[in-house]
Enzyme design. Structure first.
Site, PDB file in Angstrom:
ATOM      1  N   GLY A  82      46.511  27.674  86.314  1.00 49.91           N
ATOM      2  CA  GLY A  82      46.386  26.372  85.662  1.00 49.91           C
ATOM      3  C   GLY A  82      47.466  25.436  86.159  1.00 49.91           C
ATOM      4  N   GLN A  87      52.896  18.231  86.564  1.00 44.51           N
ATOM      5  CA  GLN A  87      53.657  19.146  87.413  1.00 44.51           C
ATOM      6  C   GLN A  87      53.758  18.679  88.858  1.00 44.51           C
ATOM      7  OE1 GLN A  87      51.260  22.572  85.695  1.00 44.51           O
ATOM      8  NE2 GLN A  87      53.169  23.613  86.165  1.00 44.51           N
ATOM      9  N   CYS A 128      54.659  29.990  84.401  1.00 45.19           N
ATOM     10  CA  CYS A 128      54.402  28.577  84.698  1.00 45.19           C
ATOM     11  C   CYS A 128      54.838  28.308  86.124  1.00 45.19           C
ATOM     12  CB  CYS A 128      55.189  27.687  83.731  1.00 45.19           C
ATOM     13  SG  CYS A 128      54.946  25.928  84.017  1.00 45.19           S
ATOM     14  N   LEU A 129      54.008  27.586  86.876  1.00 43.62           N
ATOM     15  CA  LEU A 129      54.378  27.261  88.258  1.00 43.62           C
ATOM     16  C   LEU A 129      55.642  26.412  88.306  1.00 43.62           C
ATOM     17  CD1 LEU A 129      50.838  26.560  89.753  1.00 43.62           C
ATOM     18  CD2 LEU A 129      52.316  28.516  90.243  1.00 43.62           C
ATOM     19  N   HIS A 170      48.808  25.535  76.892  1.00 45.85           N
ATOM     20  CA  HIS A 170      49.975  25.470  77.781  1.00 45.85           C
ATOM     21  C   HIS A 170      49.906  24.204  78.659  1.00 45.85           C
ATOM     22  CE1 HIS A 170      52.830  27.457  80.791  1.00 45.85           C
ATOM     23  NE2 HIS A 170      52.288  26.481  81.511  1.00 45.85           N
ATOM     24  N   GLU A 171      48.725  23.964  79.231  1.00 44.03           N
ATOM     25  CA  GLU A 171      48.571  22.808  80.129  1.00 44.03           C
ATOM     26  C   GLU A 171      48.619  21.479  79.369  1.00 44.03           C
ATOM     27  OE1 GLU A 171      49.009  23.471  83.094  1.00 44.03           O
ATOM     28  OE2 GLU A 171      48.550  25.612  83.041  1.00 44.03           O
ATOM     29  N   HIS A 174      52.081  20.381  78.888  1.00 42.19           N
ATOM     30  CA  HIS A 174      52.648  19.678  80.051  1.00 42.19           C
ATOM     31  C   HIS A 174      52.372  18.182  79.964  1.00 42.19           C
ATOM     32  CE1 HIS A 174      54.228  22.767  82.670  1.00 42.19           C
ATOM     33  NE2 HIS A 174      53.104  23.478  82.644  1.00 42.19           N
TER      34      HIS A 174
END
Ligand code: QAP
Ligand code: CO
Length: 204
Positions: A82, A87, A128-129, A170-171, A174
């Site tokens: 995701g 990000q 997380c990236l 989660h996304e 962000h």
């Protein structure tokens, strides 16, 4: 969910993708490997730009579709499941996701709204990236309904449980400038911050 579930799932996803690539004898037919799409730089914690609140998308234009293509390219390249536009330093309400093992289920969420269907919280290990190399348990709503627009600007409704429910929450965090590390203890969060800051200094 056990300690190593996240890593195991990612390994499985990776192994499978390599097989798919070998089978095709190339990358051209793989989704997310769009010839013209660009891999963008992923911001990493504690970059303050990750705290920016994203704006809703007024109209799903070709520019938004280019953004979406770049986001898939960037997410797949980094072996993510995701990615939120935040990000890659684009502060628009756009999320891409693919929970499949072979890039076969690309999902797009534009201007997502979440409705709680079951207030129970479930703990799941998250990564997380933007926080590479760290995985911790976070409790989130187990069952929710998401309303969003797709890449054609069409509205859709989706009921989510399990990994999908966790990932969308989660996304969406962000897009509101929030990271999974914000749910951890101050001590854990500052350890992660210090380790990443050290790595960033070394690679600068
Ligand atoms: C969010 O995260 C998520 O540290 C998506 O070295 C993750 O794609 C929601 C990744 C888990 C729910 C559960 C992280 C890749 C990918 C790393 C990701 C890494 C390589 C994270
Ligand atoms: Co993330």
């Amino acid at each position: 969910m056990s300690e190593n579930t996240f890593c195991a799932a990612r390994r499985r996803i990776l192994a499978n993708r390599i097989t798919v690539r070998g089978f095709n004898g190339g990358t051209a037919t793989n989704k997310g490997e769009n010839q013209s799409a660009m891999i963008r730089e992923i911001l990493e914690y504690p970059d303050p730009r990750l705290r920016t609140i994203a704006k809703p998308v007024d109209e799903v234009t070709d520019d938004i579709r280019t953004l979406i293509d770049d986001m898939f390219e960037t997410m797949y390249d980094a072996n993510g499941i995701g990615l939120a536009a935040t990000q890659i330093d684009v502060h628009k309400q756009v999320i891409v996701m693919d929970l499949s093992e072979d890039k076969s289920e690309p999902r797009v969420f534009i201007n997502p709204k979440v409705e709680v269907l079951d207030g129970d919280l479930e703990a799941m290990q998250e990564g997380c990236l933007s926080v590479p190399g760290f995985y911790e348990d976070v409790k989130r709503i187990e069952h929710c309904r998401i309303t969003a627009k797709d890449r054609n600007g069409e509205e859709f409704v989706l009921e989510a449980e399990g990994l999908l429910a966790v990932c969308i929450q989660h996304e969406m965090d962000h897009l509101n400038g929030k990271l999974f590390v914000d749910y951890l203890s101050q001590l854990k969060r500052s350890r992660i911050r210090k380790k990443l800051e050290k790595l960033h200094k070394q690679s600068a």
